[in-house]
Scaffold this motif. Structure first.
Motif, PDB file in Angstrom:
ATOM      1  N   ARG A   7     -93.644  95.407 -20.556  1.00 60.77           N
ATOM      2  CA  ARG A   7     -93.088  94.669 -19.308  1.00 60.77           C
ATOM      3  C   ARG A   7     -93.611  95.513 -18.132  1.00 60.77           C
ATOM      4  NH1 ARG A   7     -87.138  93.295 -18.732  1.00 60.77           N
ATOM      5  NH2 ARG A   7     -87.115  95.412 -18.570  1.00 60.77           N
ATOM      6  N   GLN A  39     -95.195  84.156 -14.752  1.00 60.35           N
ATOM      7  CA  GLN A  39     -94.081  83.939 -15.264  1.00 60.35           C
ATOM      8  C   GLN A  39     -93.803  83.454 -16.677  1.00 60.35           C
ATOM      9  OE1 GLN A  39     -92.008  81.098 -12.603  1.00 60.35           O
ATOM     10  NE2 GLN A  39     -93.411  81.523 -10.992  1.00 60.35           N
ATOM     11  N   TRP A  41     -90.259  85.269 -14.986  1.00 60.22           N
ATOM     12  CA  TRP A  41     -89.537  86.608 -14.829  1.00 60.22           C
ATOM     13  C   TRP A  41     -88.581  86.933 -15.314  1.00 60.22           C
ATOM     14  CZ3 TRP A  41     -89.411  85.686  -8.364  1.00 60.22           C
ATOM     15  CH2 TRP A  41     -90.758  85.685  -8.115  1.00 60.22           C
ATOM     16  N   GLN A  42     -88.402  88.481 -15.662  1.00 57.60           N
ATOM     17  CA  GLN A  42     -87.125  89.055 -15.979  1.00 57.60           C
ATOM     18  C   GLN A  42     -86.748  89.743 -14.731  1.00 57.60           C
ATOM     19  OE1 GLN A  42     -86.042  88.905 -19.012  1.00 57.60           O
ATOM     20  NE2 GLN A  42     -87.614  87.509 -19.656  1.00 57.60           N
ATOM     21  N   THR A  44     -83.985  92.248 -13.274  1.00 56.17           N
ATOM     22  CA  THR A  44     -83.149  93.282 -13.838  1.00 56.17           C
ATOM     23  C   THR A  44     -82.166  93.785 -12.734  1.00 56.17           C
ATOM     24  OG1 THR A  44     -84.626  94.992 -13.338  1.00 56.17           O
ATOM     25  CG2 THR A  44     -84.758  94.140 -15.535  1.00 56.17           C
ATOM     26  N   GLU A  49     -80.176  91.572 -17.511  1.00 54.00           N
ATOM     27  CA  GLU A  49     -81.240  91.038 -17.255  1.00 54.00           C
ATOM     28  C   GLU A  49     -81.317  89.286 -17.261  1.00 54.00           C
ATOM     29  OE1 GLU A  49     -84.407  92.382 -19.895  1.00 54.00           O
ATOM     30  OE2 GLU A  49     -84.212  94.246 -19.130  1.00 54.00           O
ATOM     31  N   THR A  50     -81.902  88.614 -16.501  1.00 53.90           N
ATOM     32  CA  THR A  50     -82.051  87.288 -16.783  1.00 53.90           C
ATOM     33  C   THR A  50     -83.553  86.992 -16.361  1.00 53.90           C
ATOM     34  OG1 THR A  50     -80.086  87.173 -15.197  1.00 53.90           O
ATOM     35  CG2 THR A  50     -81.389  84.975 -15.225  1.00 53.90           C
ATOM     36  N   GLU A  51     -83.610  85.907 -17.369  1.00 49.47           N
ATOM     37  CA  GLU A  51     -85.104  85.150 -17.539  1.00 49.47           C
ATOM     38  C   GLU A  51     -85.132  84.203 -16.693  1.00 49.47           C
ATOM     39  OE1 GLU A  51     -87.927  84.972 -21.091  1.00 49.47           O
ATOM     40  OE2 GLU A  51     -87.635  82.993 -20.901  1.00 49.47           O
ATOM     41  N   LYS A  53     -87.924  81.118 -15.091  1.00 51.75           N
ATOM     42  CA  LYS A  53     -88.924  80.314 -15.171  1.00 51.75           C
ATOM     43  C   LYS A  53     -89.079  79.252 -13.881  1.00 51.75           C
ATOM     44  CE  LYS A  53     -89.084  80.252 -19.988  1.00 51.75           C
ATOM     45  NZ  LYS A  53     -89.105  79.337 -21.383  1.00 51.75           N
ATOM     46  N   TYR A  86     -89.934  91.883 -13.348  1.00 47.33           N
ATOM     47  CA  TYR A  86     -90.835  92.428 -14.401  1.00 47.33           C
ATOM     48  C   TYR A  86     -91.314  90.945 -15.016  1.00 47.33           C
ATOM     49  CZ  TYR A  86     -88.786  96.897 -14.523  1.00 47.33           C
ATOM     50  OH  TYR A  86     -88.417  98.184 -14.256  1.00 47.33           O
TER      51      TYR A  86
END
Length: 170
Positions: A7, A39, A41-42, A44, A49-51, A53, A86
């Motif tokens: 990443r 996209q 995005w991660q 942090t 962590e959260t993804e 879109k 990230y």
């Protein structure tokens, strides 16, 4: 780790904008608005962590603002401030000839032109004059200027090796 599993840090959420959940961004992409094209995005944070879109955004004054799906008020946006952004390395365009993403250099074995092993690339950082490669071997750390043709003689990403013209005692 392969490039596919890596990443890249492309920005950070740095503040709030308005009361409808918009946030201010710091982007390290070129051009800076390109961050919206990479996209998902991660995000942090110390808790995990959260993804994310479907982020939208635009330039605002001297910075960027973004709207993240599901964040509809100032309190929700405030919880995101300070989080790093990230993206997967494979989302980025291929580098040009003799150009490298720093993340691709991390982990390379570093040897001198005489074949003396110096360690592995820990990370790279920018200075005013040039980028610097941090090489660690477990006992010591060396800072090698990333100046191709002078100190960095070759980079072989597929072979996992960087050859440098550097005194092992320095």
């Amino acid at each position: 780790m392969t490039a596919a599993g890596r990443r890249v840090l492309v920005g950070r959420i740095v503040g709030l904008y308005g009361v409808q959940g918009w946030v201010k961004l710091e982007s390290w992409t070129e051009p800076r608005t390109q961050i919206f094209n990479y996209q998902p995005w991660q995000l942090t944070a110390p808790g995990g962590e959260t993804e994310v879109k479907g982020v939208t955004g635009r330039p605002q004054g001297k910075g960027l603002i973004a709207k993240l799906p599901g964040v509809d008020d100032r309190d929700g946006a405030a919880a995101l401030v300070g989080q790093d952004i990230y993206v997967a390395r494979e989302l980025l365009p291929p580098p040009g000839k003799d150009e490298y993403y720093w993340v691709d250099l991390e982990g390379l074995e570093v040897v001198t032109i005489e074949g003396v092993a110096l360690g592995r690339v820990s990370h790279v950082f920018a200075t005013g004059a040039n980028d610097v490669v941090v090489v660690r071997d477990g006992e010591r750390e060396r800072l090698v200027p990333f100046v191709q043709g002078v100190y960095v003689r070759s980079v072989d990403l597929s072979g996992g090796r960087m050859v440098v013209d550097w005194d092992p005692e320095f």
